[in-house]
Design an enzyme around this catalytic site. Structure first.
Site, PDB file in Angstrom:
ATOM      1  N   HIS A 297     -52.893  37.627 -19.724  1.00 47.82           N
ATOM      2  CA  HIS A 297     -52.019  36.507 -20.051  1.00 47.82           C
ATOM      3  C   HIS A 297     -50.639  37.069 -20.376  1.00 47.82           C
ATOM      4  O   HIS A 297     -50.228  37.116 -21.529  1.00 47.82           O
ATOM      5  CB  HIS A 297     -52.625  35.756 -21.241  1.00 47.82           C
TER       6      HIS A 297
ATOM      7  N   CYS B  48     -45.142  30.641 -27.179  1.00 54.37           N
ATOM      8  CA  CYS B  48     -44.446  31.580 -28.066  1.00 54.37           C
ATOM      9  C   CYS B  48     -43.268  32.254 -27.373  1.00 54.37           C
ATOM     10  O   CYS B  48     -42.803  33.292 -27.830  1.00 54.37           O
ATOM     11  CB  CYS B  48     -45.416  32.641 -28.584  1.00 54.37           C
TER      12      CYS B  48
END
Length: 592
Positions: A164, A188
């Site tokens: 990821h 994020c």
């Protein structure tokens, strides 16, 4: 699944027996597509013809999936040619679970069956079956289901990595280019970083991908990466001309927007765009209610998305579709840490870098199933996306150093989100100013000396080594501080997490790294320099030794086929389109 402590709910993957999964699926799929169109989608994850790419076929009964898959993957009839000559493919089956005629009215024309959502993965059969949800990673099965959960299992079997991670290139004023892969939990800042606009003169950034990286060592031992996706499935709220102008430029055409607000003049809106639109214009919320700026509530869902072709990004790298991939020079982990965690640090070693990833934490976001602001564990930013035993996954990372031919990237950790202890404001300006941290990282890749100072938790920038010219006042002392009390508590909590969630499956090397870091933190303020020198030097530990100091030892357990039933914890709702507030990380935590 990992060896979870008794009485503890495992969060690093869930398991269901194949018999139970088959029975559950049998109560859902028969006749589920009655009266609906059936679509068959041949697709490739990664550039067509690349040795790093994999193919799949998805069947679905939802046109939104067809349109989105055409953006996010390479849909091509060439896939049929590959299947004819025997190439393995991933089988993807999806239904919204709404046969016609509908048994209840649809809300905003969004078909779904949230009471019976079930997202299952069968790695041994190379099969994904998803029922009831029409949203994101639950329905675009080439994304997290294939590209991370199934692919991570393939990667373990074949000696590569499915992660990821964004992939970006950074070019300094002298024209030297470095490629970086970075893992952040959902929402994020991966997309913002992948499309960063440098504030330092002469620097350039190009984007290869903003979400997923497939990485494999080439014949020269270099770690090469591709972006298996063909588009961006970006979080909309907070995206604007200041935070990410390149994303804004990318979604100006050929883009699908999900759960955003609409302006009365036909435009789009979400929170964060207030300065980009007429303040008095009327709007319609994602739930179909009239709204204007200043009204209570939100116009767009917190996890609303834009789905745009990567080829439209103004700074897409010329090699983003190179079948050989790009050579990765550094791996960065990071998350939202409002307290205690320095702006940037470098791992002491590959083993210490694996610990950095395993101990990754972040303030919860709308893309996760948790609600409210709390620090949650997201190891390697893969917590919702693991396709097999997390302890074995960590061992797989450690094993990459066993081949002496492998050129391993340096490992770093960044934190753009630390707050001032007194004012509560961000200590670091972030966004384009993050190039200053990437400058330091690139110089570390090049082996420049006198750029670091040792700390209990990693190598920190030496005073003056980060270029702050023209930035204005920044409290670097607080930004780089390592509070002993904070890290004592943090490491004990990390140890408890690993004991409870991974237990006997935690590799001894990682357990050793945990113990060493606890010891270094305990020595803060005593004779840190000598303790660090000693602990960094003593890195070797045999795979058979037990680490009694940390209370963790290794024991193999057998793997199981995974397939998982989602529950009400996934956030599903029976309010039609509001079901699409379920994120791929929310539902997918309950995979197996």
């Amino acid at each position: 699944m990992p060896d979870v402590a008794e009485g503890v709910k495992g969060i690093l993957g869930q398991w269901m027996s194949t018999d139970d999964a088959t029975r559950e699926l049998a109560t859902r799929f028969p006749a589920c597509m009655t009266g609906r169109n059936l679509y068959v989608i041949p697709f490739c994850m990664g550039p067509l013809g690349s040795p790093l790419s994999r193919i799949g076929v998805q069947v679905t009964d939802f046109s939104y999936v067809v349109l989105s898959m055409r953006v996010m993957t390479r849909v091509s009839p060439q896939v049929w040619d590959s299947i004819r000559v025997g190439e393995e493919f991933i089988k993807c089956v999806h239904s919204v679970g709404c046969p016609r005629p509908e048994q209840k009215p649809l809300v905003n024309s969004w078909p779904c069956n949230p009471e019976k959502i079930l997202v299952t993965h069968f790695p041994d059969e190379r099969l994904i079956m998803s029922y009831g949800s029409g949203y994101g990673g639950n329905s675009l099965l080439g994304k997290k289901c294939f590209a991370l959960r199934i692919a991570s299992r393939l990667a373990k079997e074949e000696g590569w990595l499915a992660e990821h991670m964004l992939i970006m290139s950074v070019v300094n004023p002298e024209g030297e280019e470095r490629f970086i892969a970075a893992a952040f939990p959902s929402a994020c800042g991966k997309t913002n970083m992948a499309m960063l606009q440098p504030t330092l003169p002469g620097w350039k950034v190009h984007c290869i991908g903003d979400d997923i990286a497939w990485m494999r060592f080439d014949s020269d031992g270099r770690l090469r990466a591709i972006n298996p996706e063909a588009g961006f499935f970006g979080v909309a709220p907070g995206t604007n001309t200041k935070t990410n102008p390149m994303a804004v430029a990318t979604y100006q055409k050929n883009t699908i927007f999900t759960n955003v607000g609409k302006t009365d003049d036909g435009g789009i809106f979400w929170e964060g765009m207030e300065k980009d639109v007429d303040q008095s214009i009327g709007m319609t919320t994602w739930l179909g209610q009239k709204w204007k700026i200043g009204d209570e509530g939100r116009c767009a869902h917190p996890n609303s998305r834009f789905c745009a072709p990567a080829s439209q990004c103004p700074i897409i790298h010329p090699k983003w579709q190179d079948p050989e991939g790009v050579v990765i020079d550094a791996i960065i982990f990071g998350g939202r840490r409002p307290q205690g965690v320095p702006l940037v640090m470098e791992a002491f070693s590959w083993e210490h870098g694996v610990l950095m990833g395993a101990a990754l934490k972040s303030e919860a976001t709308a893309a996760a199933e948790f609600r409210g602001k709390q620090i949650m564990h997201d190891p390697m930013a893969m917590r919702p996306f693991m396709g097999y035993n997390f302890g074995h996954y960590l061992q797989h990372w450690l094993n990459l150093q066993d081949n002496p031919e492998h050129v391993l990237p340096k490992v770093f950790h960044v934190n753009w989100f630390r707050l001032d202890d007194q004012t509560g404001k961000f200590l670091w300006p972030g966004f384009g100013e993050n190039i200053r941290v990437l400058d330091w990282i690139c110089r570390r890749i090049n082996g420049e000396k006198d750029l670091t100072r040792e700390s209990a938790i990693g190598l920190l920038p030496a005073p003056g080594s980060i270029n702050l010219e023209g930035l204005g006042p920044v409290d670097m002392e607080q930004l780089m501080s390592v509070p002993k009390d904070y890290w004592t508590e943090d490491m004990q909590e990390t140890l408890q997490f690993l004991q409870q969630q991974v237990g006997r499956d935690l590799p001894n090397v990682v357990a050793h790294e945990v113990h060493q870091q606890i010891q270094r933190v305990n020595e803060i303020g005593i004779s840190e320099k000598s303790v660090l020198s000693e602990s960094v030097a003593s890195k070797s530990v045999t795979s058979e030794s037990s680490i009694s100091e940390s209370g963790i030892s290794k024991s193999d357990i057998s793997e199981s086929v995974i397939a998982k039933k989602t529950t009400s914890e996934s956030g599903a709702s029976d309010s039609g389109i509001s079901e699409s507030g379920i994120s791929e990380s929310g539902i997918s935590e309950s995979i197996v």
